[in-house]
Design a protein around this motif. Structure first.
Motif, PDB file in Angstrom:
ATOM      1  N   SER A  63      35.531   9.638 -35.618  1.00 31.66           N
ATOM      2  CA  SER A  63      35.504   8.208 -35.323  1.00 31.66           C
ATOM      3  C   SER A  63      35.308   7.411 -36.605  1.00 31.66           C
ATOM      4  CB  SER A  63      34.362   7.887 -34.345  1.00 31.66           C
ATOM      5  OG  SER A  63      34.597   8.498 -33.095  1.00 31.66           O
ATOM      6  N   LEU A  64      36.091   6.342 -36.744  1.00 28.62           N
ATOM      7  CA  LEU A  64      36.047   5.478 -37.915  1.00 28.62           C
ATOM      8  C   LEU A  64      36.141   4.033 -37.455  1.00 28.62           C
ATOM      9  CD1 LEU A  64      38.622   7.413 -40.131  1.00 28.62           C
ATOM     10  CD2 LEU A  64      36.121   7.513 -40.335  1.00 28.62           C
ATOM     11  N   PRO A  65      35.456   3.101 -38.136  1.00 29.12           N
ATOM     12  CA  PRO A  65      35.538   1.689 -37.738  1.00 29.12           C
ATOM     13  C   PRO A  65      36.966   1.142 -37.725  1.00 29.12           C
ATOM     14  CG  PRO A  65      33.618   2.010 -39.111  1.00 29.12           C
ATOM     15  CD  PRO A  65      34.377   3.311 -39.136  1.00 29.12           C
ATOM     16  N   ILE A  66      37.811   1.556 -38.677  1.00 29.88           N
ATOM     17  CA  ILE A  66      39.173   1.041 -38.695  1.00 29.88           C
ATOM     18  C   ILE A  66      39.930   1.469 -37.449  1.00 29.88           C
ATOM     19  CG2 ILE A  66      39.967   3.011 -40.074  1.00 29.88           C
ATOM     20  CD1 ILE A  66      41.411  -0.583 -40.059  1.00 29.88           C
ATOM     21  N   ASP A  67      39.670   2.661 -36.938  1.00 32.19           N
ATOM     22  CA  ASP A  67      40.342   3.111 -35.730  1.00 32.19           C
ATOM     23  C   ASP A  67      39.795   2.403 -34.497  1.00 32.19           C
ATOM     24  OD1 ASP A  67      42.156   4.908 -36.941  1.00 32.19           O
ATOM     25  OD2 ASP A  67      40.568   6.373 -37.175  1.00 32.19           O
ATOM     26  N   VAL A  68      38.517   2.080 -34.510  1.00 36.63           N
ATOM     27  CA  VAL A  68      37.965   1.264 -33.425  1.00 36.63           C
ATOM     28  C   VAL A  68      38.659  -0.094 -33.400  1.00 36.63           C
ATOM     29  CG1 VAL A  68      35.899   0.086 -32.582  1.00 36.63           C
ATOM     30  CG2 VAL A  68      35.740   2.449 -33.387  1.00 36.63           C
ATOM     31  N   GLU A  69      38.854  -0.687 -34.577  1.00 34.08           N
ATOM     32  CA  GLU A  69      39.543  -1.976 -34.644  1.00 34.08           C
ATOM     33  C   GLU A  69      40.953  -1.868 -34.078  1.00 34.08           C
ATOM     34  OE1 GLU A  69      39.045  -4.858 -37.994  1.00 34.08           O
ATOM     35  OE2 GLU A  69      41.134  -4.284 -38.381  1.00 34.08           O
ATOM     36  N   ARG A  70      41.667  -0.807 -34.436  1.00 33.86           N
ATOM     37  CA  ARG A  70      43.023  -0.631 -33.912  1.00 33.86           C
ATOM     38  C   ARG A  70      43.007  -0.447 -32.401  1.00 33.86           C
ATOM     39  NH1 ARG A  70      43.730  -2.812 -37.771  1.00 33.86           N
ATOM     40  NH2 ARG A  70      44.832  -2.189 -39.670  1.00 33.86           N
ATOM     41  N   ALA A  71      41.999   0.256 -31.884  1.00 37.04           N
ATOM     42  CA  ALA A  71      41.885   0.415 -30.436  1.00 37.04           C
ATOM     43  C   ALA A  71      41.688  -0.944 -29.760  1.00 37.04           C
ATOM     44  CB  ALA A  71      40.727   1.357 -30.098  1.00 37.04           C
ATOM     45  N   PHE A  72      40.829  -1.776 -30.339  1.00 40.07           N
ATOM     46  CA  PHE A  72      40.621  -3.111 -29.779  1.00 40.07           C
ATOM     47  C   PHE A  72      41.925  -3.906 -29.766  1.00 40.07           C
ATOM     48  CE2 PHE A  72      35.849  -3.360 -31.117  1.00 40.07           C
ATOM     49  CZ  PHE A  72      35.533  -2.461 -30.118  1.00 40.07           C
ATOM     50  N   ASP A  73      42.732  -3.766 -30.823  1.00 37.00           N
ATOM     51  CA  ASP A  73      44.007  -4.491 -30.867  1.00 37.00           C
ATOM     52  C   ASP A  73      44.928  -4.062 -29.726  1.00 37.00           C
ATOM     53  OD1 ASP A  73      43.342  -6.012 -33.075  1.00 37.00           O
ATOM     54  OD2 ASP A  73      44.274  -4.653 -34.517  1.00 37.00           O
ATOM     55  N   VAL A  74      44.976  -2.765 -29.460  1.00 36.71           N
ATOM     56  CA  VAL A  74      45.812  -2.283 -28.358  1.00 36.71           C
ATOM     57  C   VAL A  74      45.309  -2.840 -27.032  1.00 36.71           C
ATOM     58  CG1 VAL A  74      46.585  -0.242 -27.092  1.00 36.71           C
ATOM     59  CG2 VAL A  74      46.461  -0.174 -29.592  1.00 36.71           C
ATOM     60  N   LEU A  75      44.009  -2.781 -26.820  1.00 38.32           N
ATOM     61  CA  LEU A  75      43.441  -3.270 -25.563  1.00 38.32           C
ATOM     62  C   LEU A  75      43.693  -4.766 -25.388  1.00 38.32           C
ATOM     63  CD1 LEU A  75      40.047  -1.336 -25.559  1.00 38.32           C
ATOM     64  CD2 LEU A  75      42.110  -0.793 -24.271  1.00 38.32           C
ATOM     65  N   MET A  76      43.552  -5.528 -26.460  1.00 46.66           N
ATOM     66  CA  MET A  76      43.775  -6.977 -26.362  1.00 46.66           C
ATOM     67  C   MET A  76      45.244  -7.291 -26.101  1.00 46.66           C
ATOM     68  SD  MET A  76      41.166  -8.808 -29.063  1.00 46.66           S
ATOM     69  CE  MET A  76      41.921  -8.096 -30.498  1.00 46.66           C
ATOM     70  N   THR A  77      46.144  -6.514 -26.692  1.00 51.03           N
ATOM     71  CA  THR A  77      47.564  -6.735 -26.433  1.00 51.03           C
ATOM     72  C   THR A  77      47.889  -6.417 -24.980  1.00 51.03           C
ATOM     73  OG1 THR A  77      48.117  -6.214 -28.723  1.00 51.03           O
ATOM     74  CG2 THR A  77      49.905  -6.107 -27.125  1.00 51.03           C
ATOM     75  N   ALA A  78      47.360  -5.315 -24.478  1.00 46.27           N
ATOM     76  CA  ALA A  78      47.585  -4.969 -23.078  1.00 46.27           C
ATOM     77  C   ALA A  78      47.036  -6.051 -22.154  1.00 46.27           C
ATOM     78  CB  ALA A  78      46.930  -3.624 -22.760  1.00 46.27           C
ATOM     79  N   ALA A  79      45.909  -6.634 -22.541  1.00 48.13           N
ATOM     80  CA  ALA A  79      45.273  -7.646 -21.698  1.00 48.13           C
ATOM     81  C   ALA A  79      46.020  -8.973 -21.691  1.00 48.13           C
ATOM     82  CB  ALA A  79      43.828  -7.868 -22.142  1.00 48.13           C
ATOM     83  N   GLU A  80      47.014  -9.137 -22.582  1.00 46.90           N
ATOM     84  CA  GLU A  80      47.832 -10.354 -22.542  1.00 46.90           C
ATOM     85  C   GLU A  80      48.711 -10.406 -21.292  1.00 46.90           C
ATOM     86  OE1 GLU A  80      50.104 -10.673 -26.112  1.00 46.90           O
ATOM     87  OE2 GLU A  80      48.357 -10.503 -27.423  1.00 46.90           O
ATOM     88  N   SER A  81      48.935  -9.268 -20.684  1.00 48.53           N
ATOM     89  CA  SER A  81      49.775  -9.218 -19.486  1.00 48.53           C
ATOM     90  C   SER A  81      49.055  -9.834 -18.296  1.00 48.53           C
ATOM     91  CB  SER A  81      50.127  -7.765 -19.164  1.00 48.53           C
ATOM     92  OG  SER A  81      50.649  -7.652 -17.859  1.00 48.53           O
ATOM     93  N   PRO A  82      49.727 -10.695 -17.516  1.00 52.76           N
ATOM     94  CA  PRO A  82      49.110 -11.204 -16.283  1.00 52.76           C
ATOM     95  C   PRO A  82      48.711 -10.077 -15.336  1.00 52.76           C
ATOM     96  CG  PRO A  82      51.087 -12.454 -16.824  1.00 52.76           C
ATOM     97  CD  PRO A  82      51.054 -11.279 -17.762  1.00 52.76           C
ATOM     98  N   ARG A  83      49.404  -8.966 -15.397  1.00 48.92           N
ATOM     99  CA  ARG A  83      49.088  -7.851 -14.524  1.00 48.92           C
ATOM    100  C   ARG A  83      47.763  -7.204 -14.889  1.00 48.92           C
ATOM    101  NH1 ARG A  83      54.162  -3.977 -13.641  1.00 48.92           N
ATOM    102  NH2 ARG A  83      52.686  -3.151 -12.104  1.00 48.92           N
ATOM    103  N   TYR A  84      47.327  -7.337 -16.141  1.00 50.34           N
ATOM    104  CA  TYR A  84      46.019  -6.817 -16.520  1.00 50.34           C
ATOM    105  C   TYR A  84      44.927  -7.567 -15.775  1.00 50.34           C
ATOM    106  CZ  TYR A  84      42.157  -5.032 -19.292  1.00 50.34           C
ATOM    107  OH  TYR A  84      40.983  -4.411 -19.677  1.00 50.34           O
ATOM    108  N   VAL A  85      45.056  -8.878 -15.720  1.00 49.74           N
ATOM    109  CA  VAL A  85      44.058  -9.701 -15.037  1.00 49.74           C
ATOM    110  C   VAL A  85      43.974  -9.318 -13.566  1.00 49.74           C
ATOM    111  CG1 VAL A  85      43.416 -12.060 -14.424  1.00 49.74           C
ATOM    112  CG2 VAL A  85      44.414 -11.582 -16.665  1.00 49.74           C
ATOM    113  N   GLU A  86      45.109  -8.967 -12.986  1.00 48.04           N
ATOM    114  CA  GLU A  86      45.151  -8.644 -11.571  1.00 48.04           C
ATOM    115  C   GLU A  86      44.537  -7.280 -11.251  1.00 48.04           C
ATOM    116  OE1 GLU A  86      49.258  -8.768 -10.656  1.00 48.04           O
ATOM    117  OE2 GLU A  86      49.478 -10.922 -11.007  1.00 48.04           O
ATOM    118  N   THR A  87      44.619  -6.352 -12.199  1.00 50.73           N
ATOM    119  CA  THR A  87      44.305  -4.957 -11.863  1.00 50.73           C
ATOM    120  C   THR A  87      43.089  -4.383 -12.566  1.00 50.73           C
ATOM    121  OG1 THR A  87      45.785  -4.141 -13.610  1.00 50.73           O
ATOM    122  CG2 THR A  87      46.750  -4.495 -11.428  1.00 50.73           C
TER     123      THR A  87
END
Length: 297
Positions: A63-87
Motif C-alpha cells: 500500500s502506498l499513498p499515491i495508489d490510494v489517491e488513484r483509487a479515490f480518483d476511480v471511485l469519484m469518476t464512477a460516482a459521477e454517474s447518476p446510476r451510482y447515486v441510485e445504487t
C-alpha cells in the motif's frame, strides 16, 4: 470528431486495463458504475490501503499513498454517474474510503503529512524518477488526498490533521512544482473553509510563471503539466487562470496528439511494456474526458 472517440474507445478495448474500460463505459455508455468500483477493489490490500501498481510507474504490491489517491480518483469518476447515486451509498460513507483513511492515519507523520511512497518501492520494478524525493511527506500528495476526501464528504481524524498541516504549509508560501500545484488546487477547490481557501487562491496566478514542469505553450513537445491538467472541464474553478486562446490551443494539441492506434502517447518511461500501455490507457481516457467536457467530441 466522433472518429476521435471511436478510435480512443477502440484503443482502450484493445490495450487498456479493466479499470479504464469500465470507467469509459460509465462515462460514455451509462454503464453500471459498480463494475469500476469492483475493478479498483482488486488493488486493495488487507491493511485498507491500495497498491499493486494502481499508479503504474511502480509495480510494488504494498500500500502506498499515491495508489490510494488513484483509487479515490476511480471511485469519484464512477460516482459521477447518476446510476451510482441510485445504487450505492455516498462515497463519504464507503467502507473502502473509510478504511483507506485509517491506513493513511497509520502511516502519516505525527503532523498528518504523508509521502507519495515508501522505500519498499525500490525492491520492485519502477520508473527511474521514483527515488528518495518520493519518500518525503509533502503537499503532493497530502493536499490532494485531503481535497479529494473533502469532495467526497468524508469526516475522519486523519483528514482533520492533514487539512491543518496543508493550511499551515500553504499560508507560509508556495515554491514547489506544477504537479504539486495540481494537488493544491484540488484541496483549495474543496476545503470546507471557503474564506481561507479564497485567501490562498488569490496567490495561485502569481505562482504559475516559471513553475517547474508547467507547459504553458501548446506547441512545446516536452513533458509537463498543461492548463488542461489544472482545468480539465469548463466548470473548473481554475479555468479563468488561463486565456481562452491558451485553453483552445491546448485542446487543439490534445486532439492532434492522438496516435494512429487511437491512443494517446506518454512522454516519460515507465518500468515496462505493460505499465507503458496502462499509462497510455489512463492518458487516453483523460484526453477523451477532457475533449468531451469542452464539447470537442
Amino acid at each position: 470528431m466522433n472518429d476521435i472517440l471511436t478510435a480512443g474507445r477502440a484503443f482502450l478495448d484493445r490495450e487498456g486495463r479493466l479499470i479504464e474500460r469500465r470507467l469509459a463505459a460509465v462515462l460514455f455508455d451509462d454503464a453500471d458504475p459498480a463494475g469500476a468500483v469492483d475493478a479498483v477493489r482488486a488493488y486493495r490490500n488487507s491493511d485498507g490501503g491500495f497498491g499493486h501498481g494502481l499508479e503504474p510507474d511502480k509495480r510494488c504490491p504494498d500500500s502506498l499513498p499515491i495508489d490510494v489517491e488513484r483509487a479515490f480518483d476511480v471511485l469519484m469518476t464512477a460516482a459521477e454517474s447518476p446510476r451510482y447515486v441510485e445504487t450505492r451509498r455516498p462515497l463519504g460513507d464507503s467502507e473502502m474510503v473509510r478504511e483507506a483513511c485509517d491506513w493513511l492515519g497509520s502511516v502519516a507523520h505525527p503532523d498528518g503529512a504523508v509521502p507519495l511512497a515508501f522505500p519498499v518501492v525500490a525492491d520492485y520494478p519502477h520508473a527511474e524518477h521514483w527515488s528518495d524525493w518520493a519518500y518525503a511527506p509533502g503537499l503532493n500528495p497530502t493536499a490532494g488526498l485531503a481535497g479529494r476526501l473533502h469532495k467526497m464528504g468524508v469526516s475522519h481524524s486523519w483528514l482533520a490533521s492533514a487539512t491543518d498541516w496543508t493550511w499551515k504549509r500553504l499560508e507560509a508560501g508556495f515554491d514547489e512544482d506544477a504537479h504539486t500545484l495540481v494537488e493544491v488546487l484540488e484541496f483549495l477547490a474543496h476545503a470546507p473553509d471557503r474564506a481561507r481557501a479564497d485567501s490562498v487562491s488569490a496567490h495561485v496566478r502569481d505562482w504559475l510563471p516559471g513553475l517547474r514542469w508547467f507547459r504553458a505553450d501548446p506547441s512545446d513537445p516536452a513533458y509537463g503539466v498543461t492548463p488542461l491538467h489544472f482545468a480539465p472541464s469548463p466548470d473548473s474553478p481554475w479555468l479563468d487562470l488561463f486565456d481562452e486562446a491558451i485553453i483552445g490551443g491546448h485542446l487543439d494539441r490534445l486532439a492532434r496528439d492522438q496516435q494512429d492506434d487511437g491512443g494517446w502517447p506518454i512522454t516519460w518511461t515507465p518500468p515496462g511494456t505493460a505499465s507503458t500501455m496502462e499509462w497510455r490507457g489512463i492518458e487516453t481516457l483523460r484526453a477523451l474526458r477532457t475533449l468531451a467536457a469542452f464539447g470537442r467530441l
